[in-house]
Design an enzyme around this catalytic site. Structure first.
Site, short mmCIF file in Angstrom:
data_model
loop_
_atom_site.label_atom_id
_atom_site.label_comp_id
_atom_site.label_asym_id
_atom_site.label_seq_id
_atom_site.Cartn_x
_atom_site.Cartn_y
_atom_site.Cartn_z
N SER A 220 0.77 -1.29 -0.43
CA SER A 220 0.01 0.01 -0.26
C SER A 220 0.81 1.12 -0.36
O SER A 220 0.29 2.51 -0.34
CB SER A 220 -1.05 -0.18 1.02
OG SER A 220 -0.19 -0.40 2.28
N ASP B 107 -0.07 6.16 10.22
CA ASP B 107 -0.52 5.31 11.37
C ASP B 107 0.98 4.08 11.69
O ASP B 107 0.94 3.42 12.54
CB ASP B 107 -1.17 4.50 10.47
CG ASP B 107 -0.46 4.01 9.28
OD1 ASP B 107 0.05 3.82 8.94
OD2 ASP B 107 -1.62 2.84 9.50
N HIS C 162 1.71 3.85 6.97
CA HIS C 162 1.33 4.46 5.86
C HIS C 162 2.20 6.15 5.96
O HIS C 162 1.47 6.83 7.28
CB HIS C 162 0.23 4.26 5.56
CG HIS C 162 -0.78 3.15 5.27
ND1 HIS C 162 -0.72 2.53 6.29
CD2 HIS C 162 0.05 2.35 3.95
CE1 HIS C 162 -1.12 1.00 5.69
NE2 HIS C 162 -1.03 1.15 4.89
#
Length: 250
Positions: free
Chosen positions: A53, A229, A232
């Site tokens: 991601s 977080d 990310h």
């Protein structure tokens, strides 16, 4: 927390951020003690970003063409590509094929279509945080040995098909004390980071020490300024990564 307190903290962070030079942070981090080998970009090179991601960064997967802003996402791959395309106007093609949630074994499942068939001249891989994180939250039972073996098999497979590919391996990173990342991650997660560097050394790939970069940045501005977080990135964190990535490009 009262409004005046929040305002004071917000202004303090903004003021601190304004005094920080991201290139200087990256130079400070990478310059001690590790300096990555330089990857030369040649005319007509195909550059491929691969990973999870962090690389995906919300890209539009329906867009398949190179050098397409929607196909590149909103993270470090997009920011790095923008600089590459500004400095290399000789038909360089840049792709992003990161997919959120991926571990090494999931890269392997899609490798033919999302790597080999694209025939990259430069292949940048950032993978590993999910290989550890999902053992904590997703019921994944993979081990460090699985990560190491799967990664080596992936590189071997790539070099068999693309023997001249120029490899860049990014270090998986986690910024402690930001939401998802806690003391419970360490020291176990550090072994995944170390393994990524060992693989880069083994295959003579350029290595980007992202953990060191974020650790250096977190000494200057709150860790939450760089990551949402612990894993990310914010936009500032994405730029930090892009500067580190571009540091290995010649």
């Amino acid at each position: 927390m009262n409004k005046s307190r929040r305002t004071f903290i917000g202004r303090s962070l903004a003021g601190a951020a304004a005094t920080i030079s991201i290139p200087d942070l990256v130079s400070a981090a990478i310059g001690k003690p590790h300096r990555a080998p330089v990857v030369k970009i040649a005319p007509d090179d195909v550059v491929l970003f691969q990973g999870d991601s962090i690389t995906d960064a919300g890209r539009n997967r329906d867009e398949q063409a190179p050098n397409n802003s929607r196909a590149l996402g909103t993270g470090y791959a997009f920011l790095s590509a923008a600089r590459l395309l500004r400095e290399h106007t000789d038909q360089v093609k840049v792709f992003n094929r990161g997919i959120s949630g991926n571990k090494v074994n999931q890269l392997a499942e899609r490798w033919d279509a999302d790597c080999i068939q694209l025939k990259p001249d430069v292949l940048s891989i950032l993978i590993g945080v999910n290989d550890y994180w999902h053992t904590l939250t997703g019921g994944y039972t993979g081990t460090l040995a699985v990560y190491r073996d799967d990664y080596r098999k992936l590189i071997d497979r790539t070099l068999t098909a693309l023997p001249d590919v120029k490899l860049i391996i990014g270090e998986p990173f986690a910024v402690n004390h930001v939401k998802a990342v806690t003391d419970d991650w360490f020291p176990a997660f550090d072994t995944y980071r170390q393994t990524a560097q060992e693989i880069a050394d083994e295959y003579r790939a350029a290595f980007i020490p992202y953990q060191r970069v974020f650790d250096e940045a977190a000494r200057s501005v709150s860790p939450g300024y760089w990551t949402t977080d612990g894993v990310h990135t914010t936009l500032a964190g994405a730029q930090l990564m892009a500067e580190a990535w571009l540091n290995v490009i010649g």
